[in-house]
Design an enzyme around this catalytic site. Structure first.
Site, PDB file in Angstrom:
ATOM      1  N   CYS A 351       0.802  -1.222   0.000  1.00 24.35           N
ATOM      2  CA  CYS A 351       0.000   0.000   0.000  1.00 24.35           C
ATOM      3  C   CYS A 351       0.839   1.280   0.000  1.00 24.35           C
ATOM      4  O   CYS A 351       0.288   2.380  -0.068  1.00 24.35           O
ATOM      5  CB  CYS A 351      -0.946  -0.012   1.198  1.00 24.35           C
ATOM      6  SG  CYS A 351      -1.952  -1.509   1.269  1.00 24.35           S
ATOM      7  N   GLU A 502      -0.098   5.558  13.672  1.00 21.78           N
ATOM      8  CA  GLU A 502       0.278   6.700  12.840  1.00 21.78           C
ATOM      9  C   GLU A 502       0.146   8.012  13.617  1.00 21.78           C
ATOM     10  O   GLU A 502       1.022   8.887  13.528  1.00 21.78           O
ATOM     11  CB  GLU A 502      -0.581   6.752  11.579  1.00 21.78           C
ATOM     12  CG  GLU A 502      -0.197   7.896  10.647  1.00 21.78           C
ATOM     13  CD  GLU A 502      -1.032   7.982   9.387  1.00 21.78           C
ATOM     14  OE1 GLU A 502      -0.669   8.755   8.479  1.00 21.78           O
ATOM     15  OE2 GLU A 502      -2.074   7.278   9.319  1.00 21.78           O
ATOM     16  N   LYS A 522      -9.298   8.022   2.621  1.00 20.58           N
ATOM     17  CA  LYS A 522      -9.833   6.655   2.593  1.00 20.58           C
ATOM     18  C   LYS A 522     -11.205   6.550   3.255  1.00 20.58           C
ATOM     19  O   LYS A 522     -11.901   5.552   3.057  1.00 20.58           O
ATOM     20  CB  LYS A 522      -8.857   5.700   3.273  1.00 20.58           C
ATOM     21  CG  LYS A 522      -7.534   5.526   2.527  1.00 20.58           C
ATOM     22  CD  LYS A 522      -6.622   4.559   3.252  1.00 20.58           C
ATOM     23  CE  LYS A 522      -5.274   4.433   2.562  1.00 20.58           C
ATOM     24  NZ  LYS A 522      -4.447   5.645   2.719  1.00 20.58           N
TER      25      LYS A 522
END
Length: 601
Positions: A351, A502, A522
């Site tokens: 990804c 993250e 997303k």
């Protein structure tokens, strides 16, 4: 041997504070960290006594009091009481002053390093070594540089990447602003002049970004195949796709969807850059490259041919099985159709693929290997084996009762990502080339970085070290201070572990999260895997261009850590983007970060 001048920080007003001058060096034949030259509390004037007498300071470790060193009639590296000098890396053996590429001032404590490499280095550089005092306010954040005795290319690279300024005698010393400087050479600067995509919202960039600004979800039940038996029955699927005008009907029937998306997106990006048709005749196609990657390649072709083998034997395998399955064919077909003879290959890092491709493409331009690069990613994995594979990984949301709210980055109720598909491709050019042909410039690519977690196949490091290091390196490559960044397009996949990891990593780099606007593309288009970074780069550039940041939808009950940032919940936000960061991470621990900004001549 060329004289090498290092810089010692005069710390009269910083008594007790250790200062390390770290050398991220370029050696002849190899590049690795060469060690640290450390000075600590005290005055440089006190050290000059030893230099003048050619004696060893008492504070030097006994291991350094060798006969060879004691007999050297030279000014020795000055060092003050209670401090030491470290060159502990074995890489220092036989390293000459000209081997070291650059030095920077950073914070840190000093340590003793009495190894052979240290001794060898000292013996080699003792002659002619001198130290120049800087102000006691010298930066401890790695933003001021001093170089001398370097090869021209090393010194230039250090000035270019770290903001040094030239001075007479081959020495560069940055003593002005504490903020790093960006690239100024028009041959080295990389700009974005075209964008093309295929997405769940269609194949038009403005329509795509308009849907994002409106907070529209592209997620719905899968109708491409019967998904009723799968635990996950929905995805951000592309519907009613048409390649008319971009791919001939015969090829359209044969090509895997991932290749169709790449060809249409690439050609639309060229149109956007005015490099299609007669525009191609005005450029040197030997200096145009293509770097379009895919995380999974031609998965439909692969699946169909395996099925044919099992059911009907090898004779029924398509002759296009291999070429249409391998990940490099998107780049190859674009080059074949357009006659581009520059660098051409693909990168596959799950990804993180698109960002890796964009980063590598920009570096081809910076190295003078291409004037123009098409770069990004493509993916078409919403087929039974693709869906089933991620179900087996337990990576997907199963919110079948309300698919449009299934992708919910940073929300406490998230329980997996939603599959997406498509392609996102940029036209990247050297500024010099773009200006010569009068190109329209959407934004500037400032820099990027890639790292590896070296931790787990699918889970991120909980300490966020791989990601935070990647962001720091990207800012360093860009000549940007963390304080200049005010927008982040986050990876934010809506997974239980990944989203928080993250956020923690971002907080390690950006100390004032309240100053950061951060969103998750997303939440609306799902996770497009190898194409995610390309589509999100386009969203980032459109934010810069339009001054509007799209919302993150489905933030119903946000994680406390997310509340420290402005995650643009629900409604779009107007923002003057100064510097934007786009993150992408992939299975295998692959981390990537790219940095964009408004173009300033």
């Amino acid at each position: 041997m060329a004289t090498m001048t290092l810089v010692a920080v005069e710390a009269a007003r910083m008594a007790g504070v250790g200062v390390r001058v770290g050398a991220s060096a370029s050696f002849v034949g190899k590049a690795r960290e060469c060690g640290d030259v450390a000075g600590a509390a005290g005055l440089v004037s006190e050290l000059s006594h030893h230099a003048a007498q050619g004696t060893m300071p008492a504070s030097w470790p006994a291991a350094m009091q060798s006969k060879e060193m004691a007999g050297t009639p030279a000014r020795l590296p000055p060092i003050c009481r209670g401090s030491c000098l470290q060159m502990g890396s074995s890489a220092m053996v036989n390293a000459t002053p000209k081997s070291c590429g650059r030095f920077r001032v950073t914070s840190g404590s000093c340590r003793v390093g009495p190894g052979k490499g240290f001794q060898t280095f000292c013996m080699k550089v003792a002659k002619g070594l001198s130290f120049l005092p800087l102000s006691a306010t010298a930066s401890l954040r790695g933003r001021r540089w001093a170089m001398t005795g370097l090869g021209k290319s090393h010194a230039a690279a250090a000035r270019r990447r770290r903001g040094g300024t030239a001075a007479a005698g081959g020495m560069a010393m940055a003593t002005g602003s504490s903020s790093p400087e960006r690239e100024k050479d028009s041959k080295q600067r990389v700009v974005i002049t075209g964008m093309g995509l295929c997405s769940t919202f269609g194949n038009d960039v403005d329509t795509f970004y308009g849907k994002l600004l409106d907070g529209v979800s592209g997620v719905d039940f899968i109708d491409r195949f019967d998904a009723s038996s799968f635990p996950t029955k929905f995805a951000a699927q592309i519907r009613n796709f048409s390649s008319e005008g971009y791919i001939d009907p015969k090829s359209d029937r044969r090509l895997d969807d991932s290749l169709k998306y790449a060809l249409v997106s690439g050609k639309k990006a060229l149109e956007d850059a005015h490099l299609s048709g007669k525009g191609l005749e005005k450029i040197d196609r030997q200096r145009v490259g293509v770097l379009v990657g895919s995380g999974m390649g031609g998965l439909t072709m692969f699946s169909d041919c395996v099925q044919a083998l099992i059911e009907k034997g090898y004779r029924r395998i398509s002759p296009f099985f291999i070429p249409y399955t391998i990940t490099n064919m998107g780049s190859a077909l674009l080059a074949i159709e357009c006659g581009f003879m520059g660098p051409n290959y693909s990168i596959s890092t799950a990804c993180a693929t698109s960002n890796y491709c964009i980063y590598a493409a920009a570096n081809h331009i910076r190295r003078g290997e291409a004037d123009v690069m098409l770069s990004g990613g493509t993916e078409a994995a919403i087929i039974p084996v693709g869906l089933g594979g991620f179900v087996a990984c337990r990576a997907l949301s199963t919110r079948n009762d309300d698919p449009m709210t299934a992708s919910r980055p940073w929300d406490k109720g998230r329980e997996g990502f939603v599959m997406g598909e498509g392609a996102g491709i940029l036209v990247m050019e050297s500024l010099e080339h773009a200006q010569k042909r009068g190109a329209r410039i959407f934004a500037e690519y400032l820099g990027g970085a890639v790292t590896c977690d070296a931790h787990h196949m699918t889970d991120p490091r909980q300490d966020g070290l791989g990601v935070s290091t990647c962001i720091e390196k990207a800012l360093e490559d860009s000549g940007v201070a963390a304080e200049e960044v005010n927008y982040i397009n986050a990876h934010a996949t809506s997974t239980i572990v990944g989203d928080v990891a993250e956020l923690k990593a971002i907080k390690q780099v950006f100390k004032n999260p309240g100053d950061i606007t951060m969103n998750a593309t997303k939440s609306m288009i799902g996770h497009c895997l190898g194409a995610a970074g390309g589509l999100e780069a386009i969203a980032t550039i459109k934010a810069i261009q339009s001054g509007w940041i799209h919302p993150t939808i489905n933030q119903i009950d946000p994680e406390p850590l997310a509340l420290e940032f402005d995650t643009v919940p629900g409604m779009k936000k107007e923002l003057d983007v100064h510097v934007a960061v786009s993150n992408s991470f992939g299975f295998g621990g692959h981390n990537s970060c790219i940095v964009f900004a408004p173009f300033r001549p």
